[in-house]
Design an enzyme around this catalytic site. Structure first.
Site, mmCIF file in Angstrom:
data_model
loop_
_atom_site.group_PDB
_atom_site.id
_atom_site.type_symbol
_atom_site.label_atom_id
_atom_site.label_comp_id
_atom_site.label_asym_id
_atom_site.label_seq_id
_atom_site.Cartn_x
_atom_site.Cartn_y
_atom_site.Cartn_z
ATOM 1 N N GLY A 46 0.828 -1.191 0.000
ATOM 2 C CA GLY A 46 0.000 0.000 0.000
ATOM 3 C C GLY A 46 0.865 1.245 0.000
ATOM 4 C CD GLN A 51 3.510 5.778 2.556
ATOM 5 O OE1 GLN A 51 2.507 5.244 2.129
ATOM 6 N NE2 GLN A 51 4.530 5.090 3.032
ATOM 7 C CB CYS A 89 5.295 2.099 7.089
ATOM 8 S SG CYS A 89 4.859 3.615 6.246
ATOM 9 C CG LEU A 90 6.851 0.980 1.079
ATOM 10 C CD1 LEU A 90 6.434 1.266 -0.350
ATOM 11 C CD2 LEU A 90 7.890 -0.120 1.134
ATOM 12 C CG HIS A 131 -0.347 1.224 7.240
ATOM 13 N ND1 HIS A 131 0.642 0.771 8.091
ATOM 14 C CD2 HIS A 131 0.271 2.077 6.375
ATOM 15 C CE1 HIS A 131 1.795 1.332 7.745
ATOM 16 N NE2 HIS A 131 1.595 2.124 6.707
ATOM 17 C CD GLU A 132 -0.979 2.517 2.836
ATOM 18 O OE1 GLU A 132 -0.555 3.690 2.796
ATOM 19 O OE2 GLU A 132 -0.222 1.540 3.007
ATOM 20 C CG HIS A 135 0.449 6.761 5.514
ATOM 21 N ND1 HIS A 135 1.650 7.250 5.985
ATOM 22 C CD2 HIS A 135 0.647 5.429 5.314
ATOM 23 C CE1 HIS A 135 2.526 6.245 6.073
ATOM 24 N NE2 HIS A 135 1.942 5.131 5.680
#
Ligand code: NI
Length: 157
Positions: A46, A51, A89-90, A131-132, A135
């Protein structure tokens, strides 16, 4: 399409709330394509627009269930049950932590053509959506982990 630079923890943009998308534009269509490419390049499941440095409410997800999900202006309507497990997470490279999320969510959003839809998701997809969506509010999973942030033993390939 292009791979964009992923912002990492400490970058101010990750902590800011994102704006609603009012109309789809060629620029945003390109952004969505780039977000998928950037996510795949980094072996993520995701990615949220902040990000890659864009404060818009856009999320892409691919949890390997045969779908490429685009959520524009997502809103979680209902949550049910719970699941506790590893999350990464990236924007927090090389780390993971334990996070409890709802097991199921019902989410309302628009697709890449700005058509509204409602989706019921569970398990990993529900986790990714939570999670997204966090963000988009400027929140990282590391603020809700249980216990310590841990080092991933093996990074990708
Ligand atoms: Ni993330």
């Amino acid at each position: 399409m292009a791979i964009r630079t992923v912002r990492v923890v400490g970058d101010d943009i990750l902590y800011k709330p994102c704006k609603l998308v009012k109309v789809m534009t060629p620029r945003l269509t390109d952004l969505i394509d780039d977000m998928f490419e950037t996510m795949y390049e980094n072996n993520g499941v995701g990615l949220a627009a902040p990000q890659v440095g864009v404060l818009k409410q856009i999320v892409v997800i691919d949890v390997d269930d045969g779908n490429q999900y685009v959520f524009i202006n997502p809103e979680i309507l209902e949550e049910e049950g719970s699941q506790t497990g590893q999350e990464a997470c990236l924007s927090v490279p090389g780390k993971y932590g334990i996070v409890t999320r709802p097991y199921k969510v019902k989410v309302k959003a628009c697709d890449e053509r700005m058509n509204p839809f409602v989706l019921e998701a569970e398990d990993l997809l529900a986790r990714a959506i939570c999670h997204e969506c966090a963000h988009l509010k400027g929140e990282l999973y590391i603020s809700v982990i249980e216990g310590e942030l841990m080092d991933a033993e093996e990074e990708e390939e």
